[in-house]
Design an enzyme around this catalytic site. Structure first.
Site, mmCIF file in Angstrom:
data_model
loop_
_atom_site.group_PDB
_atom_site.id
_atom_site.type_symbol
_atom_site.label_atom_id
_atom_site.label_comp_id
_atom_site.label_asym_id
_atom_site.label_seq_id
_atom_site.Cartn_x
_atom_site.Cartn_y
_atom_site.Cartn_z
ATOM 1 N N PRO A 1 -19.371 -101.951 22.089
ATOM 2 C CA PRO A 1 -19.484 -103.389 21.799
ATOM 3 C C PRO A 1 -20.642 -104.053 22.555
ATOM 4 C CG PRO A 1 -17.299 -102.872 22.732
ATOM 5 C CD PRO A 1 -18.092 -101.595 22.709
ATOM 6 N N GLY B 1 -18.371 -95.423 23.894
ATOM 7 C CA GLY B 1 -17.637 -96.066 24.984
ATOM 8 C C GLY B 1 -18.019 -95.617 26.375
ATOM 9 N N THR B 2 -19.308 -95.425 26.593
ATOM 10 C CA THR B 2 -19.728 -95.159 27.978
ATOM 11 C C THR B 2 -20.884 -96.084 28.341
ATOM 12 O OG1 THR B 2 -20.622 -93.536 29.546
ATOM 13 C CG2 THR B 2 -21.168 -93.182 27.236
ATOM 14 N N HIS C 1 -15.400 -84.540 34.038
ATOM 15 C CA HIS C 1 -14.947 -85.133 35.301
ATOM 16 C C HIS C 1 -13.524 -84.705 35.673
ATOM 17 C CE1 HIS C 1 -18.151 -88.583 34.904
ATOM 18 N NE2 HIS C 1 -18.669 -87.431 35.261
HETATM 19 P P1 OAD Z 1 -17.632 -97.565 32.149
HETATM 20 O O1 OAD Z 1 -16.510 -98.438 32.540
HETATM 21 O O2 OAD Z 1 -18.816 -97.500 33.039
HETATM 22 O O3 OAD Z 1 -18.160 -98.002 30.711
HETATM 23 C C1 OAD Z 1 -17.268 -98.246 29.658
HETATM 24 C C2 OAD Z 1 -18.074 -98.617 28.431
HETATM 25 O O4 OAD Z 1 -17.177 -98.773 27.347
HETATM 26 C C3 OAD Z 1 -18.840 -99.944 28.564
HETATM 27 O O5 OAD Z 1 -20.187 -99.747 28.179
HETATM 28 C C4 OAD Z 1 -18.117 -100.886 27.598
HETATM 29 O O6 OAD Z 1 -19.001 -101.806 26.951
HETATM 30 C C5 OAD Z 1 -17.547 -99.902 26.599
HETATM 31 N N1 OAD Z 1 -16.334 -100.352 25.896
HETATM 32 C C6 OAD Z 1 -15.390 -101.247 26.296
HETATM 33 N N2 OAD Z 1 -14.425 -101.356 25.367
HETATM 34 C C7 OAD Z 1 -14.750 -100.532 24.358
HETATM 35 C C8 OAD Z 1 -14.145 -100.187 23.106
HETATM 36 N N3 OAD Z 1 -12.991 -100.738 22.701
HETATM 37 N N4 OAD Z 1 -14.777 -99.285 22.318
HETATM 38 C C9 OAD Z 1 -15.947 -98.716 22.706
HETATM 39 N N5 OAD Z 1 -16.558 -98.992 23.873
HETATM 40 C C10 OAD Z 1 -15.974 -99.884 24.685
HETATM 41 O O7 OAD Z 1 -17.009 -96.115 31.891
HETATM 42 P P2 OAD Z 1 -17.766 -94.712 31.803
HETATM 43 O O8 OAD Z 1 -19.106 -94.864 31.199
HETATM 44 O O9 OAD Z 1 -16.821 -93.756 31.195
HETATM 45 O O10 OAD Z 1 -16.473 -91.297 36.955
HETATM 46 O O11 OAD Z 1 -17.920 -94.370 33.343
HETATM 47 C C11 OAD Z 1 -18.501 -93.160 33.695
HETATM 48 C C12 OAD Z 1 -17.861 -92.654 34.957
HETATM 49 O O12 OAD Z 1 -17.913 -93.655 35.968
HETATM 50 C C13 OAD Z 1 -16.380 -92.338 34.860
HETATM 51 O O13 OAD Z 1 -16.120 -91.081 34.303
HETATM 52 C C14 OAD Z 1 -15.929 -92.431 36.272
HETATM 53 C C15 OAD Z 1 -16.628 -93.705 36.645
HETATM 54 O O14 OAD Z 1 -16.849 -93.936 37.985
HETATM 55 C C16 OAD Z 1 -15.945 -90.865 38.104
HETATM 56 O O15 OAD Z 1 -14.954 -91.374 38.601
HETATM 57 C C17 OAD Z 1 -16.658 -89.701 38.679
#
Ligand code: OAD
Length: 231
Positions: free
Chosen positions: A200, A173-174, A104
């Site tokens: 988590p 963490g996605t 990204h």
């Molecule tokens: P999200 O905010 O959608 O998801 C974050 C994930 O991390 C969630 O499933 C949480 O449960 C998890 N999480 C939270 N704290 C954590 C920790 N300490 N350790 C491990 N996991 C944890 O973020 P992304 O999946 O990265 O794109 O989002 C994908 C894309 O959507 C991003 O790259 C961005 C966004 O819109 C664009 O802007 C194009």
């Protein structure tokens, strides 16, 4: 044994960088269509840039955490190791990861909307909003992928090849809701990789995972290392 790791915003949560979804997520407070689309930028580049400048300032003050560091050490330890990230914060590189495939883009990259000029600029806050191109004077934009835009072709093709050929595919963490990145773990699993998830919370990937570690990235990744050593 080929190990591929895919990270999302959750890996940087322990560094104090907000994720996108969930209770404290950015998309709970802001509307993506106002801030992260080409048409939002066309309409109101100042508002979009102010938001990115704010995020750049948060990231500039943050430090990589143990999760980033474990992944950086994995690159040293395993011969056939690749890291793919959806994050734009550059914290993997700051933790020592050398080969990072950024799906990204990167928030520290500024790209001209008119000529081909792009540069890395770590100043936060930026001295001028919106920034203009030092070569041609046109508006610069953040070097990130917005909704409705294609992912960088080379990064996506390489990520798909790596997913197809992975022996162990680790997702950290996605929320696995944004495509095409969310497709990679499924591609890996259906091509024969063992799928490991660290999060988590449960996600749509959980039911496909051979190992699902319901912990924060730093603790969860320690468990993943055990899994890799015994597989
Ligand atoms: P999200 O905010 O959608 O998801 C974050 C994930 O991390 C969630 O499933 C949480 O449960 C998890 N999480 C939270 N704290 C954590 C920790 N300490 N350790 C491990 N996991 C944890 O973020 P992304 O999946 O990265 O794109 O989002 C994908 C894309 O959507 C991003 O790259 C961005 C966004 O819109 C664009 O802007 C194009």
């Amino acid at each position: 044994m080929r190990i591929v790791v895919l990270t999302g915003a959750g890996i940087s949560a322990e560094s104090g960088i907000p994720t996108f979804r969930g209770k404290d997520g950015l998309w709970n407070k802001f509307r993506p269509q106002d801030l992260a689309t080409p048409s939002a930028f066309e309409r109101d580049p100042v508002t979009v840039w102010k938001w990115y400048d704010w995020r750049r300032q948060i990231i500039a003050k943050a430090e990589p955490n143990e999760g980033h560091r474990i992944i950086a050490r994995m690159e040293q330890e395993f011969d056939d190791f690749y890291l793919i990230t959806q994050n734009v914060d550059g914290l993997h590189q700051r933790a020592g990861s050398k080969k990072v495939i950024e799906l990204h883009g990167n928030i520290w990259t500024l790209r001209c909307t008119s000529c081909s000029h792009q540069k890395t600029d770590y100043r936060a806050p930026l001295p001028e909003i919106p920034p203009s191109c030092e070569r041609c004077g046109a508006l610069m934009r953040p070097g990130v992928v917005w909704f409705g835009e294609s992912l960088p072709e080379d990064a996506l093709n390489l990520s798909m090849d790596l997913s197809r050929s992975a022996d162990i595919f680790v997702v950290v963490g996605t929320s696995a809701t944004v495509y095409p990145a969310a497709q990679l773990p499924i591609l890996a699993r259906s091509s024969g990789a063992k799928l490991v998830e660290v999060n988590p919370q449960e996600t749509d990937l959980t039911s496909y995972a051979d190992l699902s570690v319901r912990k924060k990235a730093s603790d969860g990744l320690r468990e993943v290392l055990e899994f890799i050593y015994t597989n």
